[in-house]
Structures are given as C-alpha cells and as structure tokens.
Design a protein around this motif. Structure first.
Motif, PDB file in Angstrom:
ATOM      1  N   ASN A 158      -2.476 -20.081  21.022  1.00 59.72           N
ATOM      2  CA  ASN A 158      -1.850 -21.443  21.613  1.00 59.72           C
ATOM      3  C   ASN A 158      -0.694 -21.930  20.441  1.00 59.72           C
ATOM      4  OD1 ASN A 158      -5.197 -22.467  21.954  1.00 59.72           O
ATOM      5  ND2 ASN A 158      -3.685 -22.733  23.595  1.00 59.72           N
ATOM      6  N   ILE A 159       0.007 -20.742  20.118  1.00 57.20           N
ATOM      7  CA  ILE A 159       1.361 -20.983  19.293  1.00 57.20           C
ATOM      8  C   ILE A 159       2.350 -20.028  19.945  1.00 57.20           C
ATOM      9  CG2 ILE A 159       2.463 -20.923  17.133  1.00 57.20           C
ATOM     10  CD1 ILE A 159      -0.498 -21.595  15.849  1.00 57.20           C
ATOM     11  N   VAL A 160       3.412 -20.660  20.043  1.00 62.11           N
ATOM     12  CA  VAL A 160       4.650 -19.856  20.828  1.00 62.11           C
ATOM     13  C   VAL A 160       4.856 -18.558  19.820  1.00 62.11           C
ATOM     14  CG1 VAL A 160       6.278 -20.823  19.569  1.00 62.11           C
ATOM     15  CG2 VAL A 160       6.937 -19.943  21.670  1.00 62.11           C
ATOM     16  N   LYS A 161       5.012 -17.202  20.369  1.00 56.63           N
ATOM     17  CA  LYS A 161       5.365 -16.051  19.715  1.00 56.63           C
ATOM     18  C   LYS A 161       6.962 -16.124  19.353  1.00 56.63           C
ATOM     19  CE  LYS A 161       3.205 -12.699  17.808  1.00 56.63           C
ATOM     20  NZ  LYS A 161       2.118 -13.244  16.570  1.00 56.63           N
ATOM     21  N   ILE A 162       7.231 -15.785  18.056  1.00 54.83           N
ATOM     22  CA  ILE A 162       8.735 -15.372  17.899  1.00 54.83           C
ATOM     23  C   ILE A 162       8.800 -13.781  18.016  1.00 54.83           C
ATOM     24  CG2 ILE A 162       8.122 -14.954  15.401  1.00 54.83           C
ATOM     25  CD1 ILE A 162      10.856 -16.069  14.929  1.00 54.83           C
ATOM     26  N   LEU A 163      10.062 -13.487  18.710  1.00 56.56           N
ATOM     27  CA  LEU A 163      10.176 -12.114  19.221  1.00 56.56           C
ATOM     28  C   LEU A 163      11.217 -11.328  18.227  1.00 56.56           C
ATOM     29  CD1 LEU A 163       9.912 -12.412  22.904  1.00 56.56           C
ATOM     30  CD2 LEU A 163       8.204 -11.729  21.347  1.00 56.56           C
ATOM     31  N   GLU A 164      12.303 -12.033  18.105  1.00 59.36           N
ATOM     32  CA  GLU A 164      13.470 -11.550  17.634  1.00 59.36           C
ATOM     33  C   GLU A 164      14.402 -12.642  16.643  1.00 59.36           C
ATOM     34  OE1 GLU A 164      16.495  -8.125  19.164  1.00 59.36           O
ATOM     35  OE2 GLU A 164      15.573  -9.556  20.610  1.00 59.36           O
ATOM     36  N   VAL A 165      15.114 -12.235  15.877  1.00 54.37           N
ATOM     37  CA  VAL A 165      16.133 -13.052  15.047  1.00 54.37           C
ATOM     38  C   VAL A 165      17.380 -12.714  14.756  1.00 54.37           C
ATOM     39  CG1 VAL A 165      16.376 -14.384  12.907  1.00 54.37           C
ATOM     40  CG2 VAL A 165      14.184 -14.097  13.754  1.00 54.37           C
ATOM     41  N   PHE A 166      18.376 -13.276  15.113  1.00 53.72           N
ATOM     42  CA  PHE A 166      19.944 -12.977  15.019  1.00 53.72           C
ATOM     43  C   PHE A 166      20.484 -13.791  14.021  1.00 53.72           C
ATOM     44  CE2 PHE A 166      18.621 -11.173  19.022  1.00 53.72           C
ATOM     45  CZ  PHE A 166      19.525  -9.951  18.981  1.00 53.72           C
ATOM     46  N   SER A 167      21.302 -13.389  13.247  1.00 52.22           N
ATOM     47  CA  SER A 167      22.062 -14.192  12.475  1.00 52.22           C
ATOM     48  C   SER A 167      23.689 -13.773  12.476  1.00 52.22           C
ATOM     49  CB  SER A 167      21.617 -14.415  10.862  1.00 52.22           C
ATOM     50  OG  SER A 167      22.518 -15.102  10.188  1.00 52.22           O
ATOM     51  N   ASP A 168      24.568 -14.425  12.609  1.00 46.19           N
ATOM     52  CA  ASP A 168      25.954 -14.412  12.404  1.00 46.19           C
ATOM     53  C   ASP A 168      26.595 -15.221  11.662  1.00 46.19           C
ATOM     54  OD1 ASP A 168      26.660 -16.308  14.307  1.00 46.19           O
ATOM     55  OD2 ASP A 168      26.645 -15.120  15.848  1.00 46.19           O
ATOM     56  N   ALA A 169      28.064 -15.219  11.541  1.00 51.62           N
ATOM     57  CA  ALA A 169      28.700 -16.185  10.751  1.00 51.62           C
ATOM     58  C   ALA A 169      28.428 -17.711  11.252  1.00 51.62           C
ATOM     59  CB  ALA A 169      30.315 -15.992  10.669  1.00 51.62           C
ATOM     60  N   GLN A 170      28.416 -18.161  12.466  1.00 48.79           N
ATOM     61  CA  GLN A 170      28.348 -19.231  12.960  1.00 48.79           C
ATOM     62  C   GLN A 170      26.890 -19.885  13.249  1.00 48.79           C
ATOM     63  OE1 GLN A 170      30.466 -17.194  14.437  1.00 48.79           O
ATOM     64  NE2 GLN A 170      31.892 -17.784  13.420  1.00 48.79           N
ATOM     65  N   ASN A 171      26.086 -18.914  13.736  1.00 51.85           N
ATOM     66  CA  ASN A 171      24.670 -19.474  14.487  1.00 51.85           C
ATOM     67  C   ASN A 171      23.441 -18.573  13.607  1.00 51.85           C
ATOM     68  OD1 ASN A 171      25.920 -21.377  15.987  1.00 51.85           O
ATOM     69  ND2 ASN A 171      26.477 -19.762  17.445  1.00 51.85           N
ATOM     70  N   ILE A 172      22.304 -19.161  13.952  1.00 47.94           N
ATOM     71  CA  ILE A 172      21.069 -18.398  13.853  1.00 47.94           C
ATOM     72  C   ILE A 172      20.468 -18.651  15.108  1.00 47.94           C
ATOM     73  CG2 ILE A 172      18.814 -18.459  12.761  1.00 47.94           C
ATOM     74  CD1 ILE A 172      19.811 -18.893  10.080  1.00 47.94           C
ATOM     75  N   TYR A 173      19.878 -17.401  15.687  1.00 43.37           N
ATOM     76  CA  TYR A 173      19.309 -17.214  17.139  1.00 43.37           C
ATOM     77  C   TYR A 173      17.892 -16.906  16.663  1.00 43.37           C
ATOM     78  CZ  TYR A 173      24.228 -16.653  17.953  1.00 43.37           C
ATOM     79  OH  TYR A 173      25.777 -16.764  17.960  1.00 43.37           O
ATOM     80  N   ILE A 174      17.157 -17.859  17.181  1.00 44.09           N
ATOM     81  CA  ILE A 174      15.459 -17.303  17.174  1.00 44.09           C
ATOM     82  C   ILE A 174      14.954 -17.406  18.563  1.00 44.09           C
ATOM     83  CG2 ILE A 174      13.195 -18.406  16.445  1.00 44.09           C
ATOM     84  CD1 ILE A 174      14.670 -20.012  14.312  1.00 44.09           C
ATOM     85  N   ILE A 175      14.730 -16.086  18.912  1.00 42.14           N
ATOM     86  CA  ILE A 175      14.190 -15.718  20.115  1.00 42.14           C
ATOM     87  C   ILE A 175      12.750 -15.633  20.203  1.00 42.14           C
ATOM     88  CG2 ILE A 175      14.307 -14.085  21.994  1.00 42.14           C
ATOM     89  CD1 ILE A 175      17.074 -14.839  20.840  1.00 42.14           C
ATOM     90  N   THR A 176      12.376 -16.703  21.219  1.00 38.22           N
ATOM     91  CA  THR A 176      10.762 -16.651  21.470  1.00 38.22           C
ATOM     92  C   THR A 176      10.531 -16.346  22.846  1.00 38.22           C
ATOM     93  OG1 THR A 176      10.588 -18.958  22.315  1.00 38.22           O
ATOM     94  CG2 THR A 176      10.742 -18.465  19.670  1.00 38.22           C
ATOM     95  N   GLU A 177       9.226 -16.249  23.217  1.00 36.94           N
ATOM     96  CA  GLU A 177       8.492 -16.147  24.499  1.00 36.94           C
ATOM     97  C   GLU A 177       9.116 -17.402  25.220  1.00 36.94           C
ATOM     98  OE1 GLU A 177       4.450 -16.248  24.947  1.00 36.94           O
ATOM     99  OE2 GLU A 177       4.250 -17.152  22.876  1.00 36.94           O
ATOM    100  N   CYS A 178       9.415 -17.171  26.792  1.00 33.38           N
ATOM    101  CA  CYS A 178       9.957 -18.448  27.328  1.00 33.38           C
ATOM    102  C   CYS A 178       8.782 -18.977  27.945  1.00 33.38           C
ATOM    103  CB  CYS A 178      10.960 -17.688  28.487  1.00 33.38           C
ATOM    104  SG  CYS A 178      11.571 -19.218  29.258  1.00 33.38           S
ATOM    105  N   LEU A 179       8.374 -20.269  27.679  1.00 28.86           N
ATOM    106  CA  LEU A 179       7.462 -20.668  28.406  1.00 28.86           C
ATOM    107  C   LEU A 179       7.890 -21.953  29.466  1.00 28.86           C
ATOM    108  CD1 LEU A 179       5.597 -21.946  24.989  1.00 28.86           C
ATOM    109  CD2 LEU A 179       5.126 -19.958  26.314  1.00 28.86           C
ATOM    110  N   CYS A 180       7.488 -21.460  30.541  1.00 32.94           N
ATOM    111  CA  CYS A 180       8.194 -22.118  32.098  1.00 32.94           C
ATOM    112  C   CYS A 180       7.463 -23.233  32.634  1.00 32.94           C
ATOM    113  CB  CYS A 180       8.522 -20.738  32.800  1.00 32.94           C
ATOM    114  SG  CYS A 180       9.656 -19.762  32.174  1.00 32.94           S
ATOM    115  N   GLY A 181       6.389 -23.423  31.967  1.00 32.91           N
ATOM    116  CA  GLY A 181       5.217 -24.397  32.617  1.00 32.91           C
ATOM    117  C   GLY A 181       5.580 -25.795  32.361  1.00 32.91           C
ATOM    118  N   GLY A 182       6.470 -26.266  31.733  1.00 31.43           N
ATOM    119  CA  GLY A 182       6.829 -27.657  31.425  1.00 31.43           C
ATOM    120  C   GLY A 182       6.194 -28.250  30.391  1.00 31.43           C
TER     121      GLY A 182
END
Length: 540
Positions: A158-182
């Motif tokens: 019952n906790i979202v799963k993190i999958l991947e992390v990116f980082s560049d000069a401007q942003n940090i990108y946290i990639i997780t599973e997509c929960l489409c149920g609202g």
C-alpha cells in the motif's frame, strides 16, 4: 503526487528559549500572515525569525506547509550486493538525460516546486509517473535526496513503488509506478452504494502502510486524500500512499519542522516541544472522519481559522449523518483525533481497533497447491535473486501480480506488511494441511524466500518467488526486462551492464559464473534474449 505549497522555515539558532518560539507560533496562528499569493511570483513575508513562502497549487483542495529543512544524513551508494529494497531502484548517472529514456504523455498535477507527468519508458513502453522537481525551487537539495531514499527503503503493498531517479543541472526526476485509479475521495464519490464497510476497508489499508512506516521510524507528515491513489479503476483496486516529499526519519530526537497541510495538521506540529509519529495518527483520524460523513472536522473560513479550530480540537458528532455511523467507528475517530499526543492512540493500536478488525471475512485466496509449489522455489545466489526481484519491481504488470497480492494480504494477519513464519504456517493450517508436514514445510519456505535473512518475508520477496515459481511472467514482460538490462542495445547483457544496473557494484566472479552456467547456452560469456527469458521463466 502533489507537492507541498506552504513553507514555514524557522531559524532555530535565533531562538533564545521556548517561550520566544511559542510566542512566534501563536502569532502565526493569530495573525493572518499567510495570504493569497500572486499567480506568478511567490510572496515572501518576513516576521521576526520566520520566513514564510506562499505558493499556489491549483490542483490541490488543501494547502500545504513545506520546509526545506531535513535532518537525514547524506545518502551513500552501497558498494556491494546486499539484498534490500533500495538496490531495486535504478540510479541514473548524474547528468543522464531523462528525455533519452522517457516520453512525456500528459501532465497529471502541478505543485509548488514541480510537476507530475504520466510518461512512457522508451525501451519497454511501460507507463510510469515522473515527479519533476526544479532544483532552484528548493533551498536544500538534501531534502529531495531524502524523499527518494526513504521511498527506496519501503516495500509495502500500500505504498507507491519508486523505480528510477535522474538528476541534471536543473531538475531531479523521481520515477514511480503510475497509479491510474484516481484519488481517494474521487473513488468514494464514484461508488453508488458507498457505506461504512467500504470506509473501513480503505482505512485498514492506509493504517497498514503507516504501521509499516512507523515501525521504521518514518513519519509521512502530509497524509491527506490527495496523497492516496488507487492502482486502477477496478472497484477492488488496491490503494497506495504517495508523495513522501515531507517525510522524515526520526533518528534520535523529536522532529521540530513546521510542516503539513492545515486541514490535516496535528496541533503539536505548531508547538515548541517537538513531535513524533503520532502526527500521522491525527491526519489519518481526519481522513477517517471525512470518509465517514463527507466533510472535514476542522474547516474555517481561511487557513488560519482552520488551524485555530484544530488547535482547540473540539469534535462534533451531532447531526443526521453521525446517527448512521456505528459507535465503534466514532470511538476510533475520538482516539485518533485526540489533542494530547500522549493520549492519542498509536497507529498500531488503531489498526488493531475493534472497528477495523471487525471486517466481513473474505474468501481464502490460496490453497494447498500454492504452498506445495512455493516450496519448490529454488534458492539462488544474491545476484540471481537481485535480478529476479529487479524484474518483479520494474517490469511486472498488475495482472501478473494481482493474484499474489491478494494471497499476501490474506496471509498478513497483523497487517504490518510482512509475513512471519507463524502467519505462513497459519495459512497452511487454514487450508487443512497436515500440521507436522506444515511445520517442516514452512521452515523450508522461509529459507528459500526470505532472501535478506530478516526473519520475515517482505512483499517483493513473496511476489518474486510466487510469480517465478508459477511462471506467471508474460513473455512480453520478460522481453521488456531484457531490454531494460541491455543498456547499449546490442542484443546481449554483459557483466558490466549488470553492475551498472545495480548502482555500480562489483559483481563477484563466482556469482557471474553461476548465472552463465544457468543460461549461457552458447558459452560466449554474454546473456542473449532467449537465454535471459529462460533464466527468468524458471525453465532451466
């Protein structure tokens, strides 16, 4: 995955004693210094030792207090292959371009410090969610590292799963599973015959996730309906807690950062004596109150009036709506929305409350054959286990996991998100297996499935063994997994690519040779697609 949109930052060094700090807190509540912000530039208001930064989130119904302070230690990447949830998250190299790996499909939400998008992974075509946070909007980048690190260590259904992390000069990108149920309240509004039992079912899942967090000294601090999403639109869909951007781990002393969403903010957060995980219990109590009668317990004309009402903590259970609610549900609300944190119920006790535990019995989701099959699961070296678990987390689809998710929940009697040997044994007894045979079998199951030797079976450990043993991976998923490991796209997986996938670890030569012995049919020292599929499909 809404971002926090109010920030109250305290200069602790400027405080001479508790009375001064309390006076300032009282002034924050008394005087309306938090005002409606302009649409473009955030408005900064300085008052004594406070800096208040107000930002607008048009997608959120409730405002949020966000601080850039964090006491979490610097995150360090591990150098050897120790089996734990965090090795199943792909850490991209600094500067690796997010756009080379993902295509943005649409925007899901906007927060004060960034946006959330639905994205497609270009190699696998899997749909995921990307939280893109602008570094310039955050005073302390360590806070962002803390969010991703906390998520990496969590493994609960019952906790979202993190999958991947990116980082560049401007942003940090946290990639997780997509929960489409609202969101939670969207789901409630869509149910024609919504009732107290449904509220109980949802609350049990929320409490289970938070017991798991609190057992690890993690405080979420921003629990609200917008941060509770469903896997999909199915009526029986699993719910998950998201957005750990405000979370922190209690290490040695109480937390002091003023942070949270006013409608769900525990009174002690604005006090001077610090606070602990009980603030999450208050927030869950407010969520339960809303689930039961459809409105918040403390709702002022503006945010400051809402905070004032919460400080008084006067609950009302009068009116027609409450006449239809059971005394047991009201009792739990009273124990959770208790102003004094010392008298407030713990998350574990809330989960064990008679109202939560008195749920209609669901049909058993497993039989004797399941346990007999899982006993056949083969023990592997850590590298093989890591590959199996990485594929389960990163690639497996909902239809591949659904059956085993239900079995896991059926076995997890105390709802802590882990399976003990006793819980598995009880499951065997429930399906009329011989007690003596079961006691021998359960020890064998623990030895094979408890791959990190913690003494209990984690959710991913259970899913991986179940899916592989029953050969539930779809061939399409296995091909996607191969493309994920084949970093250079040349049609083979090398030892170097595996090392990079797992964060730059050094793979022991004997472990690599064991993998090759299991699947490298042409003896070229590399793993081709058909060899990889055979390895993951448990065919050798």
């Amino acid at each position: 995955m809404g971002n926090c949109i109010y920030k109250i930052q305290i200069d602790q060094k400027a405080q001479t004693h508790d009375q001064i700090e309390q006076k300032i807190v009282d002034e924050v509540i008394k005087d309306e210094i938090i005002q409606t912000p302009p649409l473009i530039e955030p408005k900064k208001i300085l008052t004594q030792n406070y800096e208040v930064v107000v930002q607008e989130n048009s997608d959120s119904q409730t405002p949020n207090v966000f601080s850039s302070q964090s006491s979490n230690p610097q995150v360090k990447y591990q150098q050897d292959l120790q089996l734990s949830p965090d090795i199943l998250v792909r850490n991209q190299k600094e500067g690796e371009m997010f756009s080379l790996h993902y295509e943005i499909i649409r925007k899901l939400g906007q927060g004060g410090f960034g946006s959330v998008y639905q994205v497609k992974h270009l190699k696998t075509n899997l749909i995921r969610a990307a939280k893109v946070i602008q570094k310039q909007a955050i005073d302390d980048e360590q806070l962002l590292i803390s969010e991703s690190q906390i998520l990496k260590d969590l493994d609960h259904p019952n906790i979202v799963k993190i999958l991947e992390v990116f980082s560049d000069a401007q942003n940090i990108y946290i990639i997780t599973e997509c929960l489409c149920g609202g969101e939670l309240l969207e789901r409630v509004r869509s149910i024609t015959n919504y009732n107290e039992d449904i509220a109980k079912y949802y609350m049990q899942q929320i409490l289970s996730a938070m017991v798991y967090c609190h057992n690890r000294k993690i405080v979420h601090r921003d629990l609200k309906p917008e941060n509770i999403l469903f896997d999909d639109k199915d009526i029986n869909s699993n719910l998950k807690i998201i957005d750990f951007g405000a979370s922190e781990k209690i290490i040695s002393k109480k937390l002091t950062t003023k942070i949270g969403t006013p409608y769900f903010l525990a009174p002690e957060i604005l006090g001077s004596n610090g606070y602990d995980e009980k603030v999450d219990v208050w927030s869950c109590g407010v969520i339960l109150y809303i689930l039961l009668i459809g409105k918040a317990p403390f709702r002022g004309k503006n945010q400051l009036e809402t905070l004032q009402l919460a400080q008084k903590a006067h609950l009302s259970f009068s009116g027609q709506r409450w006449n239809n609610i059971s005394p047991e549900a009201i009792d739990l609300v009273k124990h959770m929305i208790q102003k004094d944190p010392q008298k407030r119920i713990s998350m574990k006790d809330a989960l064990n409350h008679k109202w939560i535990q008195n749920q209609s019995k669901q049909s058993i989701q497993f039989d004797q054959d399941f346990f007999k099959e899982i006993t056949k699961f083969k023990g592997y070296n850590n590298l093989r286990v890591a590959i199996n678990q990485f594929v389960t987390v990163q690639i497996s689809k909902k239809e591949e996991k659904y059956k085993f998710l239900q079995i896991f929940k059926s076995l997890d009697k105390n709802g802590d998100g882990l399976l003990s040997q006793q819980e598995i044994l009880q499951g065997m007894i429930n399906v009329k297996m011989d007690k003596i045979e079961s006691k021998l079998m359960v020890k064998e199951i623990m030895e094979k499935i408890d791959t990190d030797h913690s003494g209990r079976v984690d959710f991913t450990e259970f899913l991986t063994a179940s899916i592989i043993q029953e050969q539930m991976f779809l061939k399409e998923s296995l091909k996607s997994a191969f493309r994920l490991f084949d970093l250079d796209g040349n049609g083979t997986i090398s030892r170097i690519e595996l090392e990079e996938i797992f964060g730059g670890i050094q793979i022991d030569n004997s472990a690599w040779q064991d993998i090759l012995a299991a699947c490298d049919n042409n003896k070229d020292g590399l793993i081709e697609e058909d060899e990889f599929i055979a390895l993951l499909a448990n065919l050798e």
